[in-house]
Design a protein around this motif. Sequence first.
Motif, PDB file in Angstrom:
ATOM      1  N   GLU A 101       0.863  -1.179   0.000  1.00  0.00           N
ATOM      2  CA  GLU A 101       0.000   0.000   0.000  1.00  0.00           C
ATOM      3  C   GLU A 101       0.894   1.222   0.000  1.00  0.00           C
ATOM      4  O   GLU A 101       2.000   1.188   0.530  1.00  0.00           O
ATOM      5  N   ILE A 102       0.391   2.296  -0.563  1.00  0.00           N
ATOM      6  CA  ILE A 102       1.130   3.555  -0.547  1.00  0.00           C
ATOM      7  C   ILE A 102       0.429   4.492   0.431  1.00  0.00           C
ATOM      8  O   ILE A 102      -0.763   4.740   0.315  1.00  0.00           O
ATOM      9  N   GLN A 103       1.182   4.937   1.423  1.00  0.00           N
ATOM     10  CA  GLN A 103       0.654   5.874   2.419  1.00  0.00           C
ATOM     11  C   GLN A 103       1.069   7.284   2.024  1.00  0.00           C
ATOM     12  O   GLN A 103       2.243   7.570   1.856  1.00  0.00           O
ATOM     13  N   LYS A 104       0.099   8.145   1.840  1.00  0.00           N
ATOM     14  CA  LYS A 104       0.355   9.543   1.471  1.00  0.00           C
ATOM     15  C   LYS A 104       0.530  10.392   2.726  1.00  0.00           C
ATOM     16  O   LYS A 104      -0.049  10.096   3.764  1.00  0.00           O
ATOM     17  N   ALA A 135       5.036   6.781   2.910  1.00  0.00           N
ATOM     18  CA  ALA A 135       5.648   5.473   3.120  1.00  0.00           C
ATOM     19  C   ALA A 135       5.024   4.454   2.177  1.00  0.00           C
ATOM     20  O   ALA A 135       3.943   4.665   1.637  1.00  0.00           O
ATOM     21  N   VAL A 136       5.729   3.353   2.006  1.00  0.00           N
ATOM     22  CA  VAL A 136       5.181   2.185   1.333  1.00  0.00           C
ATOM     23  C   VAL A 136       5.039   1.122   2.418  1.00  0.00           C
ATOM     24  O   VAL A 136       5.989   0.846   3.154  1.00  0.00           O
ATOM     25  N   ILE A 137       3.844   0.569   2.531  1.00  0.00           N
ATOM     26  CA  ILE A 137       3.584  -0.462   3.535  1.00  0.00           C
ATOM     27  C   ILE A 137       3.627  -1.805   2.822  1.00  0.00           C
ATOM     28  O   ILE A 137       2.798  -2.096   1.953  1.00  0.00           O
ATOM     29  N   LYS A 193      11.414  -0.539  -7.701  1.00  0.00           N
ATOM     30  CA  LYS A 193      11.535  -1.622  -8.680  1.00  0.00           C
ATOM     31  C   LYS A 193      10.550  -2.752  -8.360  1.00  0.00           C
ATOM     32  O   LYS A 193       9.884  -3.284  -9.248  1.00  0.00           O
ATOM     33  N   MET A 194      10.442  -3.109  -7.089  1.00  0.00           N
ATOM     34  CA  MET A 194       9.528  -4.167  -6.663  1.00  0.00           C
ATOM     35  C   MET A 194       8.080  -3.769  -6.952  1.00  0.00           C
ATOM     36  O   MET A 194       7.289  -4.569  -7.452  1.00  0.00           O
ATOM     37  N   MET A 195       7.712  -2.503  -6.671  1.00  0.00           N
ATOM     38  CA  MET A 195       6.342  -2.049  -6.917  1.00  0.00           C
ATOM     39  C   MET A 195       6.016  -2.100  -8.412  1.00  0.00           C
ATOM     40  O   MET A 195       4.935  -2.536  -8.805  1.00  0.00           O
ATOM     41  N   LYS A 196       6.961  -1.674  -9.229  1.00  0.00           N
ATOM     42  CA  LYS A 196       6.760  -1.686 -10.679  1.00  0.00           C
ATOM     43  C   LYS A 196       6.572  -3.116 -11.180  1.00  0.00           C
ATOM     44  O   LYS A 196       5.690  -3.386 -11.994  1.00  0.00           O
ATOM     45  N   LYS A 197       7.376  -4.021 -10.660  1.00  0.00           N
ATOM     46  CA  LYS A 197       7.293  -5.429 -11.053  1.00  0.00           C
ATOM     47  C   LYS A 197       5.947  -6.037 -10.642  1.00  0.00           C
ATOM     48  O   LYS A 197       5.314  -6.748 -11.416  1.00  0.00           O
ATOM     49  N   MET A 198       5.497  -5.721  -9.421  1.00  0.00           N
ATOM     50  CA  MET A 198       4.222  -6.257  -8.945  1.00  0.00           C
ATOM     51  C   MET A 198       3.054  -5.670  -9.724  1.00  0.00           C
ATOM     52  O   MET A 198       2.101  -6.381 -10.043  1.00  0.00           O
ATOM     53  N   LYS A 199       3.095  -4.389 -10.051  1.00  0.00           N
ATOM     54  CA  LYS A 199       2.020  -3.773 -10.835  1.00  0.00           C
ATOM     55  C   LYS A 199       1.956  -4.404 -12.220  1.00  0.00           C
ATOM     56  O   LYS A 199       0.887  -4.666 -12.747  1.00  0.00           O
ATOM     57  N   HIS A 200       3.121  -4.679 -12.808  1.00  0.00           N
ATOM     58  CA  HIS A 200       3.183  -5.299 -14.127  1.00  0.00           C
ATOM     59  C   HIS A 200       2.582  -6.702 -14.068  1.00  0.00           C
ATOM     60  O   HIS A 200       1.823  -7.100 -14.941  1.00  0.00           O
ATOM     61  N   LYS A 201       2.910  -7.443 -13.010  1.00  0.00           N
ATOM     62  CA  LYS A 201       2.401  -8.801 -12.832  1.00  0.00           C
ATOM     63  C   LYS A 201       0.881  -8.783 -12.665  1.00  0.00           C
ATOM     64  O   LYS A 201       0.172  -9.599 -13.235  1.00  0.00           O
ATOM     65  N   ILE A 202       0.361  -7.825 -11.898  1.00  0.00           N
ATOM     66  CA  ILE A 202      -1.083  -7.703 -11.696  1.00  0.00           C
ATOM     67  C   ILE A 202      -1.758  -7.350 -13.020  1.00  0.00           C
ATOM     68  O   ILE A 202      -2.780  -7.912 -13.376  1.00  0.00           O
ATOM     69  N   HIS A 203      -1.164  -6.434 -13.767  1.00  0.00           N
ATOM     70  CA  HIS A 203      -1.740  -6.013 -15.044  1.00  0.00           C
ATOM     71  C   HIS A 203      -1.818  -7.185 -16.012  1.00  0.00           C
ATOM     72  O   HIS A 203      -2.811  -7.374 -16.701  1.00  0.00           O
TER      73      HIS A 203
END
Length: 107
Positions: free
Chosen positions: A42-45, A54-56, A75-85
Motif C-alpha cells: 500500500e502507498i501511504q500519502k 511510506a510504502v507499507i 523496482k519491486m512495486m513496478k514489477k508487482m504492478k506489471h504482474k497484476i496487469h
Amino acid sequence: ISVLFLTLLLLFLALFPGAFSCCTKISDEISKGILRRVERFEIQKAGGLCHLEAVILHIKGRKFCVNPWNRKVEKMMKKMKHKIHRSKSHVRKHRRTRRTRKNRSSS
C-alpha cells in the motif's frame, strides 16, 4: 461520563479506520529476501491522518514501513504492478486473422 467517552471512541474508530494504522517510522534499507516475499503493498500519502509518506509492505500478516523513494522498493512495486496487469482476465487478447489472396483466373 465513561459511556459517553466509549461511544465517542467507537464513533471515531468507525469514521477513521486507518487512524491507528499509519506508519510513524520508515526504514531506508530493506533486504532483497523481504522484498521477494511481499504479498501486497500500500502507498501511504503524507496528508490527512498520516503525516509520513511510506510504502507499507505486507508479508504473512506483518507490515513493514519503508521509504517510498528507495530504488529497490520502486523496482519491486513496478514489477508487482506489471504482474497484476498481466494477470487480469479482462485484458483483450489480440486475435490473428489470416489474410487470403483472391485467385484471379483469366477467361
